[in-house]
Design a protein around this motif. Structure first.
Motif, PDB file in Angstrom:
ATOM      1  N   SER A   1       0.814  -1.224   0.000  1.00  0.00           N
ATOM      2  CA  SER A   1       0.000   0.000   0.000  1.00  0.00           C
ATOM      3  C   SER A   1       0.844   1.268   0.000  1.00  0.00           C
ATOM      4  CB  SER A   1      -0.944   0.004   1.205  1.00  0.00           C
ATOM      5  OG  SER A   1      -0.211  -0.054   2.429  1.00  0.00           O
ATOM      6  N   GLY A   2       2.023   1.254   0.663  1.00  0.00           N
ATOM      7  CA  GLY A   2       2.838   2.456   0.712  1.00  0.00           C
ATOM      8  C   GLY A   2       3.389   2.872  -0.638  1.00  0.00           C
ATOM      9  N   MET A   3       3.696   1.884  -1.489  1.00  0.00           N
ATOM     10  CA  MET A   3       4.240   2.187  -2.819  1.00  0.00           C
ATOM     11  C   MET A   3       3.151   2.385  -3.862  1.00  0.00           C
ATOM     12  SD  MET A   3       7.489   2.542  -2.825  1.00  0.00           S
ATOM     13  CE  MET A   3       7.985   2.327  -4.537  1.00  0.00           C
ATOM     14  N   LEU A   4       1.949   1.965  -3.559  1.00  0.00           N
ATOM     15  CA  LEU A   4       0.888   1.966  -4.565  1.00  0.00           C
ATOM     16  C   LEU A   4       0.621   3.352  -5.153  1.00  0.00           C
ATOM     17  CD1 LEU A   4      -1.133   0.238  -6.086  1.00  0.00           C
ATOM     18  CD2 LEU A   4      -2.738   0.530  -4.199  1.00  0.00           C
ATOM     19  N   PRO A   5       0.352   4.399  -4.334  1.00  0.00           N
ATOM     20  CA  PRO A   5       0.091   5.704  -4.956  1.00  0.00           C
ATOM     21  C   PRO A   5       1.298   6.280  -5.691  1.00  0.00           C
ATOM     22  CG  PRO A   5       0.163   5.892  -2.568  1.00  0.00           C
ATOM     23  CD  PRO A   5       0.184   4.438  -2.879  1.00  0.00           C
ATOM     24  N   LYS A   6       2.506   5.959  -5.237  1.00  0.00           N
ATOM     25  CA  LYS A   6       3.706   6.464  -5.917  1.00  0.00           C
ATOM     26  C   LYS A   6       3.831   5.866  -7.313  1.00  0.00           C
ATOM     27  CE  LYS A   6       6.148   7.228  -1.587  1.00  0.00           C
ATOM     28  NZ  LYS A   6       4.856   7.364  -0.878  1.00  0.00           N
ATOM     29  N   MET A   7       3.661   4.548  -7.398  1.00  0.00           N
ATOM     30  CA  MET A   7       3.799   3.895  -8.697  1.00  0.00           C
ATOM     31  C   MET A   7       2.582   4.163  -9.580  1.00  0.00           C
ATOM     32  SD  MET A   7       6.773   2.962  -8.097  1.00  0.00           S
ATOM     33  CE  MET A   7       7.019   2.528  -9.825  1.00  0.00           C
ATOM     34  N   GLU A   8       1.413   4.324  -8.976  1.00  0.00           N
ATOM     35  CA  GLU A   8       0.233   4.717  -9.756  1.00  0.00           C
ATOM     36  C   GLU A   8       0.456   6.097 -10.367  1.00  0.00           C
ATOM     37  OE1 GLU A   8      -4.562   5.630  -9.174  1.00  0.00           O
ATOM     38  OE2 GLU A   8      -3.433   4.651  -7.560  1.00  0.00           O
ATOM     39  N   GLY A   9       1.062   6.999  -9.592  1.00  0.00           N
ATOM     40  CA  GLY A   9       1.370   8.332 -10.110  1.00  0.00           C
ATOM     41  C   GLY A   9       2.350   8.259 -11.272  1.00  0.00           C
ATOM     42  N   CYS A  10       3.379   7.419 -11.147  1.00  0.00           N
ATOM     43  CA  CYS A  10       4.356   7.254 -12.241  1.00  0.00           C
ATOM     44  C   CYS A  10       3.664   6.715 -13.486  1.00  0.00           C
ATOM     45  CB  CYS A  10       5.465   6.312 -11.811  1.00  0.00           C
ATOM     46  SG  CYS A  10       6.584   6.985 -10.563  1.00  0.00           S
ATOM     47  N   LEU A  11       2.790   5.734 -13.309  1.00  0.00           N
ATOM     48  CA  LEU A  11       2.089   5.137 -14.441  1.00  0.00           C
ATOM     49  C   LEU A  11       1.212   6.164 -15.149  1.00  0.00           C
ATOM     50  CD1 LEU A  11       1.376   2.604 -16.076  1.00  0.00           C
ATOM     51  CD2 LEU A  11      -0.433   2.142 -14.398  1.00  0.00           C
ATOM     52  N   ARG A  12       0.452   6.925 -14.376  1.00  0.00           N
ATOM     53  CA  ARG A  12      -0.408   7.958 -14.973  1.00  0.00           C
ATOM     54  C   ARG A  12       0.431   8.989 -15.722  1.00  0.00           C
ATOM     55  NH1 ARG A  12      -5.005   9.756 -10.530  1.00  0.00           N
ATOM     56  NH2 ARG A  12      -5.810   7.671 -10.013  1.00  0.00           N
ATOM     57  N   ALA A  13       1.593   9.325 -15.164  1.00  0.00           N
ATOM     58  CA  ALA A  13       2.427  10.355 -15.791  1.00  0.00           C
ATOM     59  C   ALA A  13       2.929   9.909 -17.152  1.00  0.00           C
ATOM     60  CB  ALA A  13       3.596  10.705 -14.869  1.00  0.00           C
ATOM     61  N   VAL A  14       3.542   8.732 -17.223  1.00  0.00           N
ATOM     62  CA  VAL A  14       4.130   8.321 -18.500  1.00  0.00           C
ATOM     63  C   VAL A  14       3.041   8.003 -19.528  1.00  0.00           C
ATOM     64  CG1 VAL A  14       6.294   7.545 -17.486  1.00  0.00           C
ATOM     65  CG2 VAL A  14       4.422   5.912 -17.741  1.00  0.00           C
ATOM     66  N   ARG A  15       1.907   7.525 -19.070  1.00  0.00           N
ATOM     67  CA  ARG A  15       0.807   7.300 -20.010  1.00  0.00           C
ATOM     68  C   ARG A  15       0.160   8.605 -20.447  1.00  0.00           C
ATOM     69  NH1 ARG A  15      -2.240   1.641 -18.133  1.00  0.00           N
ATOM     70  NH2 ARG A  15      -0.759   0.281 -19.246  1.00  0.00           N
ATOM     71  N   GLY A  16       0.414   9.671 -19.693  1.00  0.00           N
ATOM     72  CA  GLY A  16      -0.129  10.972 -20.045  1.00  0.00           C
ATOM     73  C   GLY A  16       0.820  11.837 -20.856  1.00  0.00           C
ATOM     74  N   GLY A  17       1.995  11.304 -21.202  1.00  0.00           N
ATOM     75  CA  GLY A  17       2.906  12.050 -22.061  1.00  0.00           C
ATOM     76  C   GLY A  17       4.220  12.460 -21.433  1.00  0.00           C
ATOM     77  N   VAL A  18       4.396  12.248 -20.121  1.00  0.00           N
ATOM     78  CA  VAL A  18       5.678  12.567 -19.479  1.00  0.00           C
ATOM     79  C   VAL A  18       6.710  11.537 -19.941  1.00  0.00           C
ATOM     80  CG1 VAL A  18       6.880  12.796 -17.262  1.00  0.00           C
ATOM     81  CG2 VAL A  18       4.517  13.600 -17.507  1.00  0.00           C
ATOM     82  N   ARG A  19       7.894  11.998 -20.284  1.00  0.00           N
ATOM     83  CA  ARG A  19       8.877  11.104 -20.909  1.00  0.00           C
ATOM     84  C   ARG A  19       9.406  10.040 -19.966  1.00  0.00           C
ATOM     85  NH1 ARG A  19      12.524  15.399 -24.437  1.00  0.00           N
ATOM     86  NH2 ARG A  19      10.836  16.120 -25.800  1.00  0.00           N
ATOM     87  N   ARG A  20       9.595  10.398 -18.697  1.00  0.00           N
ATOM     88  CA  ARG A  20      10.027   9.391 -17.737  1.00  0.00           C
ATOM     89  C   ARG A  20       9.635   9.810 -16.332  1.00  0.00           C
ATOM     90  NH1 ARG A  20      15.798   7.671 -17.964  1.00  0.00           N
ATOM     91  NH2 ARG A  20      15.372   7.734 -20.179  1.00  0.00           N
ATOM     92  N   ALA A  21       9.421   8.805 -15.486  1.00  0.00           N
ATOM     93  CA  ALA A  21       9.109   9.044 -14.082  1.00  0.00           C
ATOM     94  C   ALA A  21      10.095   8.249 -13.245  1.00  0.00           C
ATOM     95  CB  ALA A  21       7.679   8.620 -13.768  1.00  0.00           C
ATOM     96  N   GLN A  22      10.589   8.864 -12.194  1.00  0.00           N
ATOM     97  CA  GLN A  22      11.599   8.224 -11.353  1.00  0.00           C
ATOM     98  C   GLN A  22      11.146   8.198  -9.903  1.00  0.00           C
ATOM     99  OE1 GLN A  22      14.711  11.032 -12.931  1.00  0.00           O
ATOM    100  NE2 GLN A  22      16.032   9.266 -12.586  1.00  0.00           N
ATOM    101  N   VAL A  23      11.397   7.069  -9.242  1.00  0.00           N
ATOM    102  CA  VAL A  23      11.216   6.952  -7.799  1.00  0.00           C
ATOM    103  C   VAL A  23      12.604   6.882  -7.188  1.00  0.00           C
ATOM    104  CG1 VAL A  23      10.300   5.548  -5.916  1.00  0.00           C
ATOM    105  CG2 VAL A  23       8.997   5.795  -8.029  1.00  0.00           C
ATOM    106  N   LEU A  24      12.928   7.850  -6.331  1.00  0.00           N
ATOM    107  CA  LEU A  24      14.266   7.960  -5.764  1.00  0.00           C
ATOM    108  C   LEU A  24      14.219   7.894  -4.244  1.00  0.00           C
ATOM    109  CD1 LEU A  24      15.663  10.932  -7.908  1.00  0.00           C
ATOM    110  CD2 LEU A  24      15.900   8.478  -8.352  1.00  0.00           C
TER     111      LEU A  24
END
Length: 310
Positions: free
Chosen positions: A246-269
């Motif tokens: 659950s802790g990683m879910l919104p972070k990775m969901e945000g990354c997925l939405r971003a790249v599918r919405g046109g952002v070239r890359r998303a990074q979790v650091l």
């Protein structure tokens, strides 16, 4: 549901010419950074984060910061004798809790972050998703074992008007955004900062989304292994999403939405690492987990586990 964008650069327009055939300004290289986790409560990491953001600005990028505030909100709720509870990685938000969320995010956390950035010069300007209708939200449920559960006044972004943020960028400022948004019903909603940053990155046509967290990246087989997945595509991430903690879910969901919405890359650091943002954005082999659109990456993009060809 993907947010509606009410003011956005048209991706079909040639960057070299305007709509009337006139030369157009080059598209700004926007980087949206979600600031959260332990880095928010460690004074030395706060200082280094502010320094990194200003360094990105000096490097010719246009940073936008969306901040969380979970530890500070929980501390204030405890101080007031109010319950802190989470479902599906999201804070259950009652009307009383919402008052505290709003006060802590825009009245304390944002002010402190703006102050730290402005210690390096007159850069940062704070605003919330409410300001200039930058973000509009609707109430969302949480999902536990596939079942919807009521989590109170938690919102999902359905409309983004990035005009104010874009104006600040054009004037050379660094916008610092609190993830609070108003709905069309007039209700104010607590929005997960990871998802707010993702929606804003898409609306701005950002080059990159960076999400800071308290782990090294997305683990391949947590908790049995601490092996980090260094690179994966949107399709590979979508397949993994239902199995994430659950802790990683919104972070990775945000990354997925971003790249599918046109952002070239998303990074979790890993925000616990000094200068993680600078290393991740400007370094050739940044740490953490990188998500890209499509189904493949060029060979040699990372030595660790790679799901970019799934």
């Amino acid at each position: 549901m993907a947010p509606v964008v009410t003011d956005r650069v048209n991706p079909d327009t040639d960057a070299s010419t305007g709509s009337a055939g006139r030369p157009a300004e080059p598209r700004p290289r926007v980087v949206v950074v979600k600031f959260g986790g332990n880095a928010m409560v460690d004074a030395s990491l706060q200082h280094l984060f502010a320094q990194d953001v200003v360094e990105l600005w000096h490097a010719g990028l246009h940073p936008v910061v969306v901040h969380g505030g979970g530890p500070q909100i929980s501390a204030m709720l405890d101080r007031l004798g109010l319950e802190s509870r989470f479902e599906a990685g999201l804070r259950v938000t009652t009307a009383e809790t919402m008052d505290v969320v709003r006060m802590v995010l825009s009245g304390r956390v944002q002010r402190e972050l703006v102050g730290r950035i402005n210690a390096h010069g007159p850069f940062a300007v704070g605003l919330t998703g409410e300001d200039a209708h930058t973000m509009t939200a609707v109430r969302r449920p949480g999902y536990v074992d596939g079942r919807p559960v009521d989590i109170g006044l938690v919102g999902d972004i359905v409309d983004v008007n990035p005009g104010m943020v874009r104006t600040l960028l054009e004037q050379g400022h660094i916008p610092v955004v609190s993830p609070v948004a108003r709905g069309e019903d007039g209700q104010v909603y607590n929005v997960n900062a990871d998802l707010a940053a993702s929606a804003l990155a898409v609306a701005l046509g950002a080059e990159r989304l960076v999400v800071l967290t308290d782990v090294e990246g997305l683990y391949a087989d947590w908790p049995r292994s601490t092996e980090v997945i260094r690179h994966l595509t949107a399709d590979a991430l979508a397949a993994l999403l239902p199995e994430l903690a659950s802790g990683m879910l919104p972070k990775m969901e945000g990354c997925l939405r971003a790249v599918r919405g046109g952002v070239r890359r998303a990074q979790v650091l890993d925000g616990r690492v000094p200068h993680a943002v600078l290393r991740g954005v400007l370094g050739e082999n940044g740490p953490g987990t990188t998500v890209v659109p499509g189904t493949a990456l060029a060979p040699g993009t990372g030595p660790d586990r790679d799901l970019s060809t799934v």
